[in-house]
Write an enzyme that holds these catalytic residues in place. Sequence first.
Site, PDB file in Angstrom:
ATOM      1  N   GLN A 199      -4.036 -22.570  55.138  1.00  0.00           N
ATOM      2  CA  GLN A 199      -4.098 -20.974  54.290  1.00  0.00           C
ATOM      3  C   GLN A 199      -5.281 -21.203  53.865  1.00  0.00           C
ATOM      4  OE1 GLN A 199      -0.352 -20.742  52.388  1.00  0.00           O
ATOM      5  NE2 GLN A 199      -0.528 -22.947  52.574  1.00  0.00           N
ATOM      6  N   HIS A 253      -5.202 -18.193  57.461  1.00  0.00           N
ATOM      7  CA  HIS A 253      -5.743 -16.536  56.264  1.00  0.00           C
ATOM      8  C   HIS A 253      -7.269 -16.009  56.997  1.00  0.00           C
ATOM      9  CE1 HIS A 253      -2.241 -17.278  53.969  1.00  0.00           C
ATOM     10  NE2 HIS A 253      -1.742 -16.444  55.177  1.00  0.00           N
ATOM     11  N   CYS A 286     -22.790  -2.523  60.181  1.00  0.00           N
ATOM     12  CA  CYS A 286     -22.356  -3.329  61.362  1.00  0.00           C
ATOM     13  C   CYS A 286     -23.056  -2.668  62.351  1.00  0.00           C
ATOM     14  CB  CYS A 286     -20.812  -2.368  62.220  1.00  0.00           C
ATOM     15  SG  CYS A 286     -20.625  -3.207  63.549  1.00  0.00           S
TER      16      CYS A 286
HETATM   17  C1  BV8 Z   1       1.811 -10.304  55.548  1.00  0.00           C
HETATM   18  C2  BV8 Z   1      -6.594 -15.324  52.480  1.00  0.00           C
HETATM   19  C3  BV8 Z   1       2.862  -8.312  57.012  1.00  0.00           C
HETATM   20  C4  BV8 Z   1      -7.317 -13.956  51.705  1.00  0.00           C
HETATM   21  C5  BV8 Z   1      -4.435 -15.549  51.622  1.00  0.00           C
HETATM   22  C6  BV8 Z   1       5.301  -7.750  48.411  1.00  0.00           C
HETATM   23  C7  BV8 Z   1       4.432  -6.987  48.405  1.00  0.00           C
HETATM   24  C8  BV8 Z   1       3.454  -6.871  49.135  1.00  0.00           C
HETATM   25  C9  BV8 Z   1       3.544  -8.270  50.255  1.00  0.00           C
HETATM   26  C10 BV8 Z   1       4.749  -8.717  50.213  1.00  0.00           C
HETATM   27  C11 BV8 Z   1       5.426  -8.209  49.335  1.00  0.00           C
HETATM   28  N1  BV8 Z   1       6.288  -9.289  49.415  1.00  0.00           N
HETATM   29  C12 BV8 Z   1       6.127 -10.875  50.366  1.00  0.00           C
HETATM   30  C13 BV8 Z   1       4.892 -10.015  51.063  1.00  0.00           C
HETATM   31  C14 BV8 Z   1       4.045 -10.210  51.925  1.00  0.00           C
HETATM   32  C15 BV8 Z   1       3.031 -11.025  51.577  1.00  0.00           C
HETATM   33  C16 BV8 Z   1       3.394 -12.648  50.414  1.00  0.00           C
HETATM   34  O1  BV8 Z   1       3.773 -13.313  50.983  1.00  0.00           O
HETATM   35  N2  BV8 Z   1       2.439 -12.020  49.170  1.00  0.00           N
HETATM   36  C17 BV8 Z   1       3.446 -13.179  48.195  1.00  0.00           C
HETATM   37  C18 BV8 Z   1       2.677 -13.150  47.332  1.00  0.00           C
HETATM   38  C19 BV8 Z   1       5.153 -12.756  47.709  1.00  0.00           C
HETATM   39  N3  BV8 Z   1       2.191 -11.453  52.189  1.00  0.00           N
HETATM   40  C20 BV8 Z   1       0.954 -10.881  53.346  1.00  0.00           C
HETATM   41  O2  BV8 Z   1       0.905 -10.085  52.998  1.00  0.00           O
HETATM   42  C21 BV8 Z   1       0.049 -11.544  54.289  1.00  0.00           C
HETATM   43  N4  BV8 Z   1       0.963  -9.932  55.548  1.00  0.00           N
HETATM   44  O3  BV8 Z   1       2.806  -9.868  55.646  1.00  0.00           O
HETATM   45  O4  BV8 Z   1       1.737  -9.010  56.963  1.00  0.00           O
HETATM   46  C22 BV8 Z   1       2.375  -7.555  58.296  1.00  0.00           C
HETATM   47  C23 BV8 Z   1       2.906  -7.807  59.595  1.00  0.00           C
HETATM   48  C24 BV8 Z   1       2.525  -6.864  60.287  1.00  0.00           C
HETATM   49  C25 BV8 Z   1       1.363  -6.342  60.890  1.00  0.00           C
HETATM   50  C26 BV8 Z   1       1.438  -5.720  59.375  1.00  0.00           C
HETATM   51  C27 BV8 Z   1       1.665  -6.354  58.415  1.00  0.00           C
HETATM   52  C28 BV8 Z   1      -0.371 -11.479  54.670  1.00  0.00           C
HETATM   53  C29 BV8 Z   1      -0.590 -13.149  53.036  1.00  0.00           C
HETATM   54  C30 BV8 Z   1      -2.260 -13.226  53.294  1.00  0.00           C
HETATM   55  C31 BV8 Z   1      -2.798 -13.237  52.384  1.00  0.00           C
HETATM   56  N5  BV8 Z   1      -4.271 -13.556  52.144  1.00  0.00           N
HETATM   57  N6  BV8 Z   1      -6.205 -15.908  51.831  1.00  0.00           N
HETATM   58  C32 BV8 Z   1      -7.850 -14.785  49.840  1.00  0.00           C
HETATM   59  O5  BV8 Z   1      -8.045 -16.200  50.527  1.00  0.00           O
HETATM   60  O6  BV8 Z   1      -9.234 -13.836  49.736  1.00  0.00           O
HETATM   61  S1  BV8 Z   1      -3.446 -15.557  51.036  1.00  0.00           S
HETATM   62  C33 BV8 Z   1      -3.893 -17.436  49.837  1.00  0.00           C
HETATM   63  O7  BV8 Z   1      -2.854 -17.128  48.195  1.00  0.00           O
HETATM   64  C34 BV8 Z   1      -4.034 -18.154  50.182  1.00  0.00           C
HETATM   65  O8  BV8 Z   1      -4.509 -18.640  51.489  1.00  0.00           O
HETATM   66  C35 BV8 Z   1      -2.497 -19.091  49.318  1.00  0.00           C
HETATM   67  O9  BV8 Z   1      -1.981 -19.069  51.380  1.00  0.00           O
HETATM   68  C36 BV8 Z   1      -2.286 -18.192  48.919  1.00  0.00           C
HETATM   69  C37 BV8 Z   1      -1.650 -18.747  47.845  1.00  0.00           C
HETATM   70  O10 BV8 Z   1      -3.048 -18.819  47.336  1.00  0.00           O
HETATM   71  P1  BV8 Z   1      -3.060 -20.236  45.924  1.00  0.00           P
HETATM   72  O11 BV8 Z   1      -1.549 -20.087  45.024  1.00  0.00           O
HETATM   73  O12 BV8 Z   1      -3.979 -20.321  45.396  1.00  0.00           O
HETATM   74  O13 BV8 Z   1      -2.617 -21.476  46.337  1.00  0.00           O
HETATM   75  P2  BV8 Z   1      -1.682 -22.085  47.172  1.00  0.00           P
HETATM   76  O14 BV8 Z   1      -0.305 -21.227  47.174  1.00  0.00           O
HETATM   77  O15 BV8 Z   1      -1.820 -22.324  48.007  1.00  0.00           O
HETATM   78  O16 BV8 Z   1      -1.289 -23.141  45.522  1.00  0.00           O
HETATM   79  C38 BV8 Z   1      -2.060 -23.800  44.723  1.00  0.00           C
HETATM   80  C39 BV8 Z   1      -1.111 -25.117  44.955  1.00  0.00           C
HETATM   81  O17 BV8 Z   1      -1.974 -26.059  44.822  1.00  0.00           O
HETATM   82  C40 BV8 Z   1      -0.710 -25.363  44.044  1.00  0.00           C
HETATM   83  O18 BV8 Z   1       1.140 -25.081  43.945  1.00  0.00           O
HETATM   84  C41 BV8 Z   1      -1.201 -26.011  42.890  1.00  0.00           C
HETATM   85  O19 BV8 Z   1       0.366 -26.726  42.058  1.00  0.00           O
HETATM   86  C42 BV8 Z   1      -0.975 -27.195  43.894  1.00  0.00           C
HETATM   87  N7  BV8 Z   1      -2.649 -27.884  43.385  1.00  0.00           N
HETATM   88  C43 BV8 Z   1      -3.349 -27.613  42.538  1.00  0.00           C
HETATM   89  N8  BV8 Z   1      -4.429 -29.009  42.211  1.00  0.00           N
HETATM   90  C44 BV8 Z   1      -3.810 -29.857  43.903  1.00  0.00           C
HETATM   91  C45 BV8 Z   1      -2.859 -29.069  43.885  1.00  0.00           C
HETATM   92  N9  BV8 Z   1      -2.211 -29.965  44.999  1.00  0.00           N
HETATM   93  C46 BV8 Z   1      -3.002 -30.644  45.438  1.00  0.00           C
HETATM   94  N10 BV8 Z   1      -3.795 -30.974  45.298  1.00  0.00           N
HETATM   95  C47 BV8 Z   1      -4.684 -30.781  43.968  1.00  0.00           C
HETATM   96  N11 BV8 Z   1      -5.588 -31.526  43.258  1.00  0.00           N
HETATM   97 ZN    ZN Z   2     -18.539  -1.938  63.469  1.00  0.00          ZN
END
Ligand code: BV8
Ligand code: ZN
Length: 249
Positions: free
Chosen positions: A102, A120, A156
């Site tokens: 991700q 992502h 662009c």
């Molecule tokens: C989609 C790129 C539909 C960008 C990222 C309500 C309103 C609006 C949207 C939604 C909603 N409910 C659901 C949604 C959908 C939404 C979603 O899931 N929202 C969540 C928050 C509820 N999803 C989307 O919008 C997706 N698209 O649904 O589109 C659609 C379909 C068809 C046509 C049109 C539209 C798109 C989601 C992608 C977003 N982009 N990243 C950027 O980076 O700027 S997501 C980004 O956040 C990351 O990539 C990651 O996936 C996510 C979470 O980030 P973090 O929390 O930092 O990381 P992570 O989750 O991995 O957590 C850190 C973990 O590491 C913790 O558990 C911690 O304990 C652990 N950790 C800490 N230290 C360590 C460790 N582990 C190991 N070792 C360590 N040392």
């Molecule tokens: Zn263009």
Amino acid sequence: MDQPVREAAELLGRARRVVVFTGAGMSAESGVPTFRDALTGLWQRYDAQALATPEAFRADPALVWGWYEWRRHTVRLARPNPGHRAVAAIQARVPGTVLITQNVDDLHERAGSSDPVHLHGSLFAPRCSACAHPAPTPDDAEGEPADGRRVPPPDCARCAAPVRPGVVWFGEALPGAALEAAVEAASSCDLLVTVGTSGLVYPAAEIPQVAARLGAAVIQVNPEQTPLDPIAEVNLRGPAATVLPALVD
Ligand code: BV8
Ligand code: ZN
């Protein structure tokens, strides 16, 4: 080697088709802040989820482009950690292992992993926000891109619309080919190792659940509890850069 690590190492030793699924926690020990626990800089004043959206880019392209410039600068200064190298070792040891991430950084590639599936997108693949024409990844903006500094996006070369980061924003669909490859790998693996993800963002968070539903064993590496705990056969409560090397040593 404590019991859970031994159990996980045995599962890995027996596995024939492995998927490794990583989130921001994978890069935490390289100094790349995750979304959730990064109370630094911009993220204190802005909710990352509010900044990582098409709306935010339309409203203030320089603020959003500047944020990604700063994040790319942070990644350029970072180095892969022993956890990234352990993932590359798993790929070398079990041919056909599929790495799905991700993360938008390039630390897996720099640690020697081959062809990670970037669900992502990437900080290193900017493209035109209008015609999608690929744009060159700029060098760091003159001087150190300071956190929170506005940097106007380049235009662009083909249509002069603003260039955008090559990442998937909230509310945007994931790249079809990447999602398909990820679901395909998760559906046919016998072991999925999930590392450093909070398992909260969909549809990416579906990937480990698909694997578990179709009978794969799941190992989770995370210092904290996550919604993926119940599907994990082994929960290794610790940081990736310490736990993963113990799995492959
Ligand atoms: C989609 C790129 C539909 C960008 C990222 C309500 C309103 C609006 C949207 C939604 C909603 N409910 C659901 C949604 C959908 C939404 C979603 O899931 N929202 C969540 C928050 C509820 N999803 C989307 O919008 C997706 N698209 O649904 O589109 C659609 C379909 C068809 C046509 C049109 C539209 C798109 C989601 C992608 C977003 N982009 N990243 C950027 O980076 O700027 S997501 C980004 O956040 C990351 O990539 C990651 O996936 C996510 C979470 O980030 P973090 O929390 O930092 O990381 P992570 O989750 O991995 O957590 C850190 C973990 O590491 C913790 O558990 C911690 O304990 C652990 N950790 C800490 N230290 C360590 C460790 N582990 C190991 N070792 C360590 N040392
Ligand atoms: Zn263009």
